[in-house]
Design an enzyme around this catalytic site. Sequence first.
Site, short mmCIF file in Angstrom:
data_model
loop_
_atom_site.label_atom_id
_atom_site.label_comp_id
_atom_site.label_asym_id
_atom_site.label_seq_id
_atom_site.Cartn_x
_atom_site.Cartn_y
_atom_site.Cartn_z
N SER A 48 34.35 41.99 93.31
CA SER A 48 34.97 43.28 93.02
C SER A 48 36.07 43.11 91.98
CB SER A 48 35.57 43.87 94.31
OG SER A 48 34.57 44.05 95.27
N ARG A 96 29.53 33.35 98.91
CA ARG A 96 29.17 32.99 97.54
C ARG A 96 29.42 31.50 97.35
NH1 ARG A 96 32.89 37.55 95.12
NH2 ARG A 96 34.10 36.44 96.66
N HIS A 105 27.25 42.87 97.20
CA HIS A 105 27.36 43.47 98.54
C HIS A 105 26.06 44.19 98.91
CE1 HIS A 105 31.93 43.85 97.56
NE2 HIS A 105 31.79 42.87 98.44
#
Length: 163
Positions: free
Chosen positions: A129, A91, A18
Amino acid sequence: MNGLAIYPGSFDPFTSGHLDIVQRAAQLFPRLIVAVAVNVRKMPTFTVEERVQMLQESLEGMEQVEVDSFSGLLVDYARQRGARIIVRGLRALSDFENEFQMAHMNRRLHPDLETVFMMTSQEHFYVSSQTVKEVAFFDGNVSGLVPEPVLRRLRNQRGTGGF
Ligand code: PNS
């Protein structure tokens, strides 16, 4: 065009992937709001306040970057803030379908809103995450995968049942 862009996300927590997007988006847009979604569809590990705080600490000193949070629809938040650009990181292929659906839905709801995709740098392609939390939960080393303030928070969280 006022050049104001919003980079929305759950940021649960904010990762180095991020951060890479924020740093590169900040070169493209004069003002960038990193906006934490009070996401009703996911059960977040960290509270909105914790996520905002980790972001503020991680992005300290970046003058044109603001950290905020929003609830409800992203398009309504964008209207309220007067932004017409949404930034999202991409991604692998697996991100594509969901991002494609969101961008089209948002365009339908707010035709003047443009979603700009930025390819995540190669070294962050596998960072999410979710995987970071899982590795940290089992005491694995996640340094380098998250900014220092997030690393501290993950270490504190360990063994508290907070995950
Ligand atoms: O980091 P994430 O979880 O991939 O971010 C997804 C997010 C927060 C950008 C998305 O779920 C969102 O915009 N939520 C706000 C509610 C909304 O506008 N939903 C409609 C999108 S089709």
